[in-house]
Structure formats: C-alpha cells, structure tokens
Write an enzyme that holds these catalytic residues in place. Structure first.
Site, short mmCIF file in Angstrom:
data_model
loop_
_atom_site.label_atom_id
_atom_site.label_comp_id
_atom_site.label_asym_id
_atom_site.label_seq_id
_atom_site.Cartn_x
_atom_site.Cartn_y
_atom_site.Cartn_z
N ASP A 22 6.42 -28.32 -38.13
CA ASP A 22 5.83 -27.28 -39.01
C ASP A 22 6.79 -26.73 -40.08
O ASP A 22 6.87 -25.51 -40.27
CB ASP A 22 5.27 -26.14 -38.16
CG ASP A 22 4.11 -26.57 -37.28
OD1 ASP A 22 3.80 -27.78 -37.22
OD2 ASP A 22 3.51 -25.70 -36.61
N ASP A 67 0.75 -27.76 -39.19
CA ASP A 67 -0.30 -26.82 -38.85
C ASP A 67 -1.36 -26.93 -39.95
O ASP A 67 -1.02 -26.89 -41.15
CB ASP A 67 0.33 -25.41 -38.82
CG ASP A 67 -0.18 -24.53 -37.69
OD1 ASP A 67 -0.55 -25.06 -36.62
OD2 ASP A 67 -0.20 -23.29 -37.87
N HIS A 69 -5.11 -25.54 -40.56
CA HIS A 69 -6.25 -24.76 -40.07
C HIS A 69 -7.39 -24.66 -41.09
O HIS A 69 -7.13 -24.49 -42.29
CB HIS A 69 -5.80 -23.33 -39.75
CG HIS A 69 -4.75 -23.22 -38.69
ND1 HIS A 69 -4.85 -23.85 -37.47
CD2 HIS A 69 -3.58 -22.52 -38.65
CE1 HIS A 69 -3.78 -23.53 -36.74
NE2 HIS A 69 -2.99 -22.74 -37.43
N HIS A 102 -2.78 -18.60 -42.33
CA HIS A 102 -1.63 -19.43 -42.70
C HIS A 102 -2.02 -20.91 -42.62
O HIS A 102 -2.93 -21.27 -41.88
CB HIS A 102 -0.44 -19.16 -41.77
CG HIS A 102 -0.74 -19.51 -40.34
ND1 HIS A 102 -1.40 -18.64 -39.49
CD2 HIS A 102 -0.52 -20.63 -39.62
CE1 HIS A 102 -1.57 -19.22 -38.32
NE2 HIS A 102 -1.05 -20.44 -38.36
N LYS A 125 -2.44 -30.58 -36.79
CA LYS A 125 -2.88 -29.90 -35.56
C LYS A 125 -3.52 -28.56 -35.91
O LYS A 125 -3.25 -28.00 -36.98
CB LYS A 125 -1.70 -29.69 -34.61
CG LYS A 125 -0.60 -28.82 -35.20
CD LYS A 125 0.58 -28.73 -34.26
CE LYS A 125 1.69 -27.87 -34.82
NZ LYS A 125 1.31 -26.45 -34.98
N CYS A 169 5.65 -23.12 -31.85
CA CYS A 169 5.30 -24.54 -31.95
C CYS A 169 6.41 -25.49 -31.51
O CYS A 169 6.13 -26.55 -30.94
CB CYS A 169 4.82 -24.85 -33.36
SG CYS A 169 3.23 -24.04 -33.69
C1 VGL Z 1 3.02 -21.45 -35.50
C2 VGL Z 1 2.04 -19.41 -35.16
C3 VGL Z 1 0.84 -19.88 -35.59
C4 VGL Z 1 4.26 -22.29 -35.46
C5 VGL Z 1 1.81 -21.95 -35.93
O1 VGL Z 1 4.36 -23.24 -36.23
O2 VGL Z 1 5.15 -21.97 -34.62
N1 VGL Z 1 3.12 -20.18 -35.11
N2 VGL Z 1 0.73 -21.15 -35.98
ZN ZN Z 2 -1.10 -21.83 -36.86
#
Ligand code: VGL
Ligand code: ZN
Length: 219
Positions: A22, A67, A69, A102, A125, A169
């Site tokens: 990420d 990430d 979404h 995010h 993901k 993550c």
């Molecule tokens: C993450 C919070 C929400 C991460 C991803 O990459 O650690 N943290 N989504």
């Molecule tokens: Zn996330």
C-alpha cells in the site's frame, strides 16, 4: 540415480518474494493523503523506492498490494450516518475502524507511488464494498486475492514484507503469509504505522508468530 542427482544439481535456487504494501498517495504526508500516516514524507518514499529497486536487481520476485475501494465502501466513516473518522464499530460481529475515505478506485491518490513495472503483479484489495481488507491475501469476508497462488506459481517459500501501515495492512499481510506457511521477514524502517502504540503491539504480535523483524534492509 544419476538422473535424479543431476536434476537436483540444476534446480534453481528458491526465489524470495517481496510484498510491498500500500505505497499509495492517500497514505502519505508527501501527497497530502486523506489517511496520511506520520513519517511518510518524500524521503521515506524515496527510501522505499531505493530498497524496492535493489531487491528487484538482486533477483527477488516483486509484488505490491493496492488498497482499491469503491466510493461506498463500508470502511469509510462517511458511509455511516452520525459516525466520525477513527470511530470503531461492530459489523456482523467484526470490529471495523471507520476511516476517512481513501484509495477510491481510479483516483489520483490511489496510485502506487513506485515504478509499476518493477512488479510481477499489483494485487488490488478491498474492492468489495461489504468487507475491509487489510491483508493482501484475503478480505474480512474470507475472499482470497490472487496473491497466494501467484507466490506458489513462482515457487516462493520466503517473503519480505514492508510498507504502510505497519499496524494494519503490513501486519495483516505478514500474519497471513506466516499462517500460510511462508518464512516471513518484515523490514521495520521501511514501514510506518498509524499510531505508536498499535505499531509497537503489531511488531510484538508478529514476532510472537515467528515473523522475523529486521531493523533495516541488509543487501
Ligand atoms: C490501511 C487503513 C485502511 C493500510 C488500509 O494500508 O494499512 N489502513 N485501509
Ligand atoms: Zn483501506
């Protein structure tokens, strides 16, 4: 016998997999991300870039997670009326931290900030609005990503993991990797966490599961 020992001697050295977690604008102070993690300035991302290029050069098989979404994702506080960012709620018996929106699919700050050509695959993901997915291997509903099968296809038994966020993550991905039978090393100074207390706890939990925590990359 002869053939057997011959085939043994030419067998390729097992490859090491690298999972870079990420490294996306929304998690960085550098890109003024919506969920910027402390310490993720340009200097930190440059260090991650250098390490990633060096590991690739050494022959590691590189993977990234991303990430990714939908705008109506369950983890966004804005999708729960009356809730604030960072509140923790229960959903169907699962604990869910409510995050600022995010890494919304196809937005500028959802991009992986590293040379995408370095990676054998970038595993997305958190695409299912109903489930969060800290782990690169599976979401909270148990749906697997392609990561484990990609690693297996490459004959990888050992992985190096680093990125953002150490306490979410990175931790979830490393824990799932060790549970799946991989030998796992996390490089501490190539990670940044959301909060100091949860980061310290995450490092300890990972150690307790047999994950090797290395302070810095030695190559
Ligand atoms: C993450 C919070 C929400 C991460 C991803 O990459 O650690 N943290 N989504
Ligand atoms: Zn996330």
């Amino acid at each position: 016998m002869k053939n057997q020992s011959y085939s043994h001697s030419v067998r390729a050295k097992p490859k090491i997999g690298v999972i870079v977690v990420d490294i996306q604008g929304d998690f960085t102070t550098w890109k003024k991300g919506s969920l910027a993690v402390e310490g993720t300035d340009k200097a930190f991302i440059d260090k991650v870039k250098k390490a990633t290029a060096a590991l690739k050069k050494k022959g590691c098989v590189m993977f990234a997670t991303q990430d990714w979404h939908p705008a109506d994702h369950i983890s966004f506080f804005t999708n729960h009326s009356g809730k604030k960012a960072f509140e923790v709620i229960q959903i169907d018996g699962r604990t869910q931290v409510l995050w600022p929106p995010h890494c919304v699919q196809n937005t500028q700050n959802a991009k992986v900030l590293l040379d995408n050509k370095l990676f054998k695959a970038i595993v997305k993901k958190g695409k299912d609005r109903r489930f969060d997915s800290y782990s690169g291997f599976q979401d909270d509903g148990g749906a697997k990503t392609e990561l484990d099968s990609l690693l297996k296809k490459q004959g990888i038994k050992e992985v190096i993991v680093y990125g953002i966020a150490a306490d979410y993550c990175v931790k979830a991905t490393a824990m799932d990797a060790v549970a799946a039978g991989y030998k796992v090393t996390v490089i501490e100074d190539l990670c940044k966490g959301v909060a100091p207390d949860t980061t310290a706890k995450a490092l300890q939990e990972m150690k307790d599961k047999g994950i090797k925590i290395e302070r810095e990359l030695k190559i």
